[in-house]
Scaffold this motif. Structure first.
Motif, PDB file in Angstrom:
ATOM      1  N   ARG A 163       1.124  -0.991  -0.159  1.00 30.13           N
ATOM      2  CA  ARG A 163       0.444  -0.229  -0.219  1.00 30.13           C
ATOM      3  C   ARG A 163       0.982   1.317   0.163  1.00 30.13           C
ATOM      4  N   LEU A 164       2.147   1.321   0.843  1.00 26.75           N
ATOM      5  CA  LEU A 164       2.369   2.297   1.144  1.00 26.75           C
ATOM      6  C   LEU A 164       3.234   2.773  -0.234  1.00 26.75           C
ATOM      7  N   VAL A 165       3.960   1.601  -1.749  1.00 27.66           N
ATOM      8  CA  VAL A 165       4.769   2.453  -2.554  1.00 27.66           C
ATOM      9  C   VAL A 165       3.923   2.814  -3.488  1.00 27.66           C
ATOM     10  N   ILE A 166       2.080   1.656  -2.945  1.00 29.72           N
ATOM     11  CA  ILE A 166       1.106   2.470  -4.367  1.00 29.72           C
ATOM     12  C   ILE A 166       0.861   3.338  -4.140  1.00 29.72           C
ATOM     13  N   GLU A 167       0.607   3.171  -3.059  1.00 32.38           N
ATOM     14  CA  GLU A 167      -0.156   5.547  -2.752  1.00 32.38           C
ATOM     15  C   GLU A 167       1.211   6.597  -2.799  1.00 32.38           C
ATOM     16  N   ASN A 168       2.485   6.148  -2.784  1.00 30.51           N
ATOM     17  CA  ASN A 168       3.577   7.213  -2.941  1.00 30.51           C
ATOM     18  C   ASN A 168       3.881   7.044  -4.385  1.00 30.51           C
ATOM     19  N   PRO A 169       3.989   6.533  -5.534  1.00 31.20           N
ATOM     20  CA  PRO A 169       5.126   6.017  -6.410  1.00 31.20           C
ATOM     21  C   PRO A 169       5.906   6.554  -6.819  1.00 31.20           C
ATOM     22  N   GLU A 170       5.835   7.831  -6.269  1.00 28.59           N
ATOM     23  CA  GLU A 170       7.298   8.353  -6.920  1.00 28.59           C
ATOM     24  C   GLU A 170       8.703   7.485  -5.769  1.00 28.59           C
ATOM     25  N   ILE A 171       8.559   6.440  -4.447  1.00 25.17           N
ATOM     26  CA  ILE A 171       9.523   6.123  -4.108  1.00 25.17           C
ATOM     27  C   ILE A 171       9.788   4.739  -5.297  1.00 25.17           C
ATOM     28  N   LYS A 172      11.326   4.800  -5.487  1.00 26.19           N
ATOM     29  CA  LYS A 172      11.799   4.034  -6.720  1.00 26.19           C
ATOM     30  C   LYS A 172      12.068   2.565  -5.515  1.00 26.19           C
ATOM     31  N   GLU A 173      13.094   2.824  -4.955  1.00 26.75           N
ATOM     32  CA  GLU A 173      13.562   1.899  -3.742  1.00 26.75           C
ATOM     33  C   GLU A 173      12.721   2.061  -2.275  1.00 26.75           C
ATOM     34  N   LEU A 174      12.663   0.858  -1.727  1.00 26.91           N
ATOM     35  CA  LEU A 174      12.302  -0.057  -0.728  1.00 26.91           C
ATOM     36  C   LEU A 174      12.899  -0.900   0.257  1.00 26.91           C
ATOM     37  N   ASP A 175      13.668  -0.334   1.361  1.00 24.36           N
ATOM     38  CA  ASP A 175      14.511  -1.961   1.888  1.00 24.36           C
ATOM     39  C   ASP A 175      14.033  -2.221   3.262  1.00 24.36           C
ATOM     40  N   LEU A 176      13.573  -2.782   4.351  1.00 23.58           N
ATOM     41  CA  LEU A 176      12.925  -3.056   5.166  1.00 23.58           C
ATOM     42  C   LEU A 176      14.230  -3.928   5.302  1.00 23.58           C
ATOM     43  N   ASN A 177      15.711  -3.596   6.135  1.00 29.15           N
ATOM     44  CA  ASN A 177      16.894  -4.431   6.050  1.00 29.15           C
ATOM     45  C   ASN A 177      17.666  -4.709   6.986  1.00 29.15           C
ATOM     46  N   PRO A 178      17.009  -5.485   8.458  1.00 23.42           N
ATOM     47  CA  PRO A 178      16.491  -6.148   8.573  1.00 23.42           C
ATOM     48  C   PRO A 178      15.295  -5.979   9.083  1.00 23.42           C
ATOM     49  N   VAL A 179      14.296  -6.926   8.653  1.00 21.56           N
ATOM     50  CA  VAL A 179      12.660  -7.283   9.944  1.00 21.56           C
ATOM     51  C   VAL A 179      12.842  -8.931  10.365  1.00 21.56           C
ATOM     52  N   LEU A 180      12.818  -8.086  12.197  1.00 22.36           N
ATOM     53  CA  LEU A 180      12.882  -9.929  12.867  1.00 22.36           C
ATOM     54  C   LEU A 180      11.720  -9.737  12.439  1.00 22.36           C
ATOM     55  N   ALA A 181      11.535 -11.436  12.505  1.00 19.84           N
ATOM     56  CA  ALA A 181      10.686 -12.190  13.075  1.00 19.84           C
ATOM     57  C   ALA A 181      10.488 -13.046  14.036  1.00 19.84           C
TER      58      ALA A 181
END
Ligand code: ADP
Ligand code: MG
Length: 236
Positions: free
Chosen positions: A203-221
């Motif tokens: 939803r975040l990247v669809i609603e903000n098309p000016e985002i070229k790359e997003l990286d959540l690293n790391p996400v701890l599970a």
């Protein structure tokens, strides 16, 4: 309500554009994540040592300190991340050490401040990504951290927007999925929490098309929930 919540994201993106920055700072990227319901470590940006100690006290020990600079994208490469600080004197020392390391790495780096954040307990590391494909548009990625992504390329992609079923498949169809499903001493990870993060990212990247790359690293599970420890967002 939706509109209110999105204002902060739009403000942050516009401010970066105005300053001619393509890479958002970690605290900016994490504020955006928070608006989309993606869990992140608690954080505050300090401008001096005393303030860093006060924030560490507020957040609760142990904490992690990190450089906040538009000129340092890969923070640990610059000696800009120090983890497991247990008291105020650790925080003071780490504050000075990070500034010293970053100065050595890039003498002219602009320093915005030092990020003080909650230290997340170690657990299985996952990676959530998004990339704007010239042909397919916003695409969401999921994998496990470390060698699984870098060496084994064990990652799954889906074109956004994704459904809950898509998100679930992205997780369960990984070769390394057994590691998330409870393996030896590791309890099963909260798959629904990861599905939620993938859908929010979509939803975040669809609603903000000016985002070229997003990286959540790391996400701890974790067994219950998951937490984003580092977030990077690059604009077009
Ligand atoms: P980089 O810009 O180098 O990717 P990160 O913020 O990812 O910097 O920090 C490097 C590593 O330090 C992370 O991959 C993670 O292992 C550890 N780390 C960073 N922040 C935290 C935190 N809040 N809690 C626990 N570990 C952390
Ligand atoms: Mg990182």
């Amino acid at each position: 309500m939706g509109e209110c919540r999105l204002k902060q994201t739009t403000k942050i993106i516009n401010q970066a554009k105005k300053e001619g920055r393509k890479a958002l700072l970690e605290p900016e990227a994490k504020l955006i994540c928070m608006e989309y319901g993606i869990p992140v470590t608690k954080f505050k940006v300090a401008s001096n040592e005393t303030q860093a100690e006060a924030y560490a006290d507020e957040i609760g020990y142990p904490v992690v300190l990190k450089i906040v600079s538009p000129d340092v994208i890969h923070k640990s490469d610059a000696g800009g991340v120090i983890v497991n600080l247990k008291n105020a004197s650790d925080v003071g020392n780490a504050y000075r050490k990070i500034l010293e390391n970053v100065k050595k790495y890039n003498a002219t780096a602009k320093i915005v401040g030092i990020l003080v954040q909650e230290m997340a307990p170690s657990s299985t590391e996952t990676i959530v990504g998004a990339i704007k494909d010239p042909q397919f548009g916003q695409t969401i990625m999921f994998g496990l951290g470390g060698i699984f992504v870098e060496l084994l390329k064990d990652v799954n992609f889906r074109i956004a927007p994704i459904t809950a079923d898509d998100a679930k498949e992205m997780i369960t169809q990984l070769k390394a999925y057994p590691l998330l499903n409870g393996f030896r001493n590791t309890p099963p990870a909260d798959i629904d929490a990861l599905i939620g993060i993938l859908m929010s990212t979509s939803r975040l990247v669809i609603e903000n098309p000016e985002i070229k790359e997003l990286d959540l690293n790391p996400v701890l599970a974790y067994q219950t929930g998951a937490k984003t420890v580092d977030a990077r967002i690059i604009l077009e």
